[in-house]
Design a protein around this motif. Structure first.
Motif, PDB file in Angstrom:
ATOM      1  N   GLN A 243       0.803  -1.214   0.000  1.00 43.23           N
ATOM      2  CA  GLN A 243       0.000   0.000   0.000  1.00 43.23           C
ATOM      3  C   GLN A 243       0.838   1.268   0.000  1.00 43.23           C
ATOM      4  N   PHE A 244       2.030   1.213   0.603  1.00 46.94           N
ATOM      5  CA  PHE A 244       2.849   2.412   0.724  1.00 46.94           C
ATOM      6  C   PHE A 244       4.242   2.174   0.147  1.00 46.94           C
ATOM      7  N   LEU A 245       4.670   3.098  -0.713  1.00 46.59           N
ATOM      8  CA  LEU A 245       5.993   2.982  -1.327  1.00 46.59           C
ATOM      9  C   LEU A 245       6.724   4.321  -1.233  1.00 46.59           C
ATOM     10  N   ARG A 246       7.994   4.232  -0.977  1.00 42.34           N
ATOM     11  CA  ARG A 246       8.806   5.445  -0.915  1.00 42.34           C
ATOM     12  C   ARG A 246       9.177   5.871  -2.333  1.00 42.34           C
ATOM     13  N   ILE A 247       8.985   7.150  -2.633  1.00 43.33           N
ATOM     14  CA  ILE A 247       9.282   7.645  -3.977  1.00 43.33           C
ATOM     15  C   ILE A 247      10.358   8.730  -3.978  1.00 43.33           C
ATOM     16  N   ILE A 261       0.817  10.003 -12.827  1.00 42.61           N
ATOM     17  CA  ILE A 261       2.274   9.968 -12.719  1.00 42.61           C
ATOM     18  C   ILE A 261       2.866  10.538 -14.004  1.00 42.61           C
ATOM     19  N   HIS A 262       3.649  11.585 -13.856  1.00 45.94           N
ATOM     20  CA  HIS A 262       4.283  12.212 -15.019  1.00 45.94           C
ATOM     21  C   HIS A 262       5.775  11.896 -14.947  1.00 45.94           C
ATOM     22  N   THR A 263       6.220  10.928 -15.756  1.00 46.62           N
ATOM     23  CA  THR A 263       7.614  10.500 -15.685  1.00 46.62           C
ATOM     24  C   THR A 263       8.569  11.568 -16.224  1.00 46.62           C
ATOM     25  N   GLY A 264       8.079  12.397 -17.150  1.00 45.27           N
ATOM     26  CA  GLY A 264       8.933  13.458 -17.687  1.00 45.27           C
ATOM     27  C   GLY A 264       9.264  14.510 -16.652  1.00 45.27           C
ATOM     28  N   ASN A 265       8.242  14.911 -15.893  1.00 48.43           N
ATOM     29  CA  ASN A 265       8.442  15.913 -14.847  1.00 48.43           C
ATOM     30  C   ASN A 265       8.800  15.290 -13.506  1.00 48.43           C
ATOM     31  N   THR A 266       8.829  13.956 -13.452  1.00 42.12           N
ATOM     32  CA  THR A 266       9.141  13.183 -12.240  1.00 42.12           C
ATOM     33  C   THR A 266       8.289  13.615 -11.051  1.00 42.12           C
ATOM     34  N   VAL A 267       6.960  13.598 -11.259  1.00 40.82           N
ATOM     35  CA  VAL A 267       6.038  13.931 -10.168  1.00 40.82           C
ATOM     36  C   VAL A 267       4.875  12.946 -10.146  1.00 40.82           C
ATOM     37  N   LYS A 281      15.236   9.579  -8.948  1.00 43.39           N
ATOM     38  CA  LYS A 281      15.718   8.463  -9.761  1.00 43.39           C
ATOM     39  C   LYS A 281      16.034   7.244  -8.899  1.00 43.39           C
ATOM     40  N   SER A 282      16.489   7.490  -7.678  1.00 43.73           N
ATOM     41  CA  SER A 282      16.858   6.375  -6.814  1.00 43.73           C
ATOM     42  C   SER A 282      15.652   5.529  -6.420  1.00 43.73           C
ATOM     43  N   LYS A 284      12.991   5.204  -8.652  1.00 41.70           N
ATOM     44  CA  LYS A 284      12.263   5.017  -9.903  1.00 41.70           C
ATOM     45  C   LYS A 284      11.621   3.623  -9.985  1.00 41.70           C
ATOM     46  N   GLU A 285      12.288   2.625  -9.419  1.00 39.47           N
ATOM     47  CA  GLU A 285      11.735   1.271  -9.443  1.00 39.47           C
ATOM     48  C   GLU A 285      10.398   1.212  -8.707  1.00 39.47           C
ATOM     49  N   ASN A 286      10.293   1.941  -7.599  1.00 35.35           N
ATOM     50  CA  ASN A 286       9.037   1.976  -6.857  1.00 35.35           C
ATOM     51  C   ASN A 286       7.942   2.654  -7.665  1.00 35.35           C
ATOM     52  N   VAL A 287       8.303   3.711  -8.392  1.00 42.01           N
ATOM     53  CA  VAL A 287       7.330   4.407  -9.225  1.00 42.01           C
ATOM     54  C   VAL A 287       6.867   3.489 -10.356  1.00 42.01           C
ATOM     55  N   ASP A 288       7.801   2.756 -10.941  1.00 41.06           N
ATOM     56  CA  ASP A 288       7.432   1.791 -11.986  1.00 41.06           C
ATOM     57  C   ASP A 288       6.505   0.722 -11.429  1.00 41.06           C
ATOM     58  N   LEU A 289       6.734   0.358 -10.156  1.00 43.49           N
ATOM     59  CA  LEU A 289       5.883  -0.640  -9.512  1.00 43.49           C
ATOM     60  C   LEU A 289       4.466  -0.103  -9.328  1.00 43.49           C
ATOM     61  N   ILE A 290       4.355   1.187  -8.981  1.00 46.36           N
ATOM     62  CA  ILE A 290       3.037   1.813  -8.843  1.00 46.36           C
ATOM     63  C   ILE A 290       2.304   1.794 -10.183  1.00 46.36           C
ATOM     64  N   ILE A 291       3.013   2.157 -11.239  1.00 44.86           N
ATOM     65  CA  ILE A 291       2.413   2.147 -12.581  1.00 44.86           C
ATOM     66  C   ILE A 291       1.944   0.742 -12.937  1.00 44.86           C
TER      67      ILE A 291
END
Length: 302
Positions: A243-247, A261-267, A281-282, A284-291
């Motif tokens: 449920q919770f991921l560090r971004i 999620i805007h990957t270009g603006n990283t927000v 960027k560190s 980014k894997e968590n953000v990809d997991l959310i997507i």
């Protein structure tokens, strides 16, 4: 180890209020107070405290209290005490930061802000120590348990965070059967404990966690913010990654509250609000997991 402090303020009532709050911290030891520039400098040179609470915009202009006092100390001392500014105006905050003060506290003093300032001081003096002296540094400034005055008590919020798991009788499909009826399992609940006061927060109501030095601000969907005196790293350890991921170094987000999620603006954007949180960027894997998780649900891509 007790850390000595001096209060320099032209207002005697303010001196007493600052001292009253400072006495709540076990490892702070009051030395003396002064009401003027000259007396303040002489007092610091005499006792050489580790910390000074300094008023820089005095009511009594004859006291000559100002940031110039800090420069004066560098003329005589090899190690200048850490400075925490206490004043009623915001105007001098930027200038104060140029003098490398530990913090800038607005009057009337708030126990939560005061605690954060003391933790910054704690970290600063540990940074000054040789590594061999402090291999495993931890915050040393614990707050006492005695009853506070009304003004301070309303702001008190030392916390212990516990995670109360969902019902154990949940089935693999995410439901449980009670008395022949199919029910949803209980939500994860975060318990914030403060001197016998237990605050229960449904995890679904949490938008995100934001780091604030050694504390963490919990932002809820009703606009409320709760400060917990645990690090963001602590929350990252105990919160379920489902449920919770560090971004970001400063943010843990509720995956279920992400609207965009805007990957270009990283927000990342929060549902039903204009709030957008940066991701690094560190993480980014968590953000990809959310997507990926959002994509695995029921949604229509246009």
């Amino acid at each position: 180890m007790s850390q000595t402090y001096i209060i320099i303020d032209d207002d005697k009532d303010s001196v007493l209020k600052t001292q009253a709050i400072a006495e709540r911290f076990r490892n702070l030891s009051f030395v003396a107070s002064a009401n003027t520039y000259d007396d303040g400098v002489n007092l610091i040179l005499e006792h050489q405290p580790r910390l000074v609470f300094l008023e820089i915009d005095p009511t009594d202009k004859k006291s000559n209290l100002s940031l110039a006092l800090i420069n004066e100390l560098y003329r005589y001392l090899r190690i200048v005490p850490k400075i925490i500014v206490t004043t009623a105006k915001k105007d001098l905050a930027y200038e104060a930061l140029q003098y490398e003060v530990i913090d800038y506290l607005l009057k009337p003093l708030n126990i939560n802000d005061f605690r954060k300032a003391v933790l910054k001081f704690d970290r600063a003096i540990k940074t000054d120590l040789p590594y061999s002296e402090e291999k495993n540094p931890v915050a040393t400034f614990e707050v006492l348990d005695e009853t506070l005055t009304d003004a301070i008590e309303t702001a008190e919020n030392d916390v212990e965070v516990k995670i109360i798991p969902a019902a154990e009788n949940s089935t693999a499909s995410g439901t449980s059967e009670v008395s022949g009826e199919t029910q949803k399992p209980q939500s994860l609940v975060i318990c914030v404990k403060s001197y016998g006061d237990y605050r229960y927060i449904d995890s679904d109501d949490v938008l995100y966690f934001e780091a604030d030095n050694n504390s963490t601000d919990i932002h809820l969907n009703n606009g409320e913010m709760i400060t917990a005196f645990k690090t963001l790293k602590h929350f990252e350890t105990v919160l379920p990654p489902t449920q919770f991921l560090r971004i970001h170094n400063s943010y843990i987000i509720n995956v279920n509250q992400v609207s965009r999620i805007h990957t270009g603006n990283t927000v990342c954007y929060i549902k039903n609000s204009t709030t957008k949180l940066p991701f690094s960027k560190s993480y980014k894997e968590n953000v990809d997991l959310i997507i990926s998780r959002i994509a695995s649900g029921n949604y229509l891509e246009i």
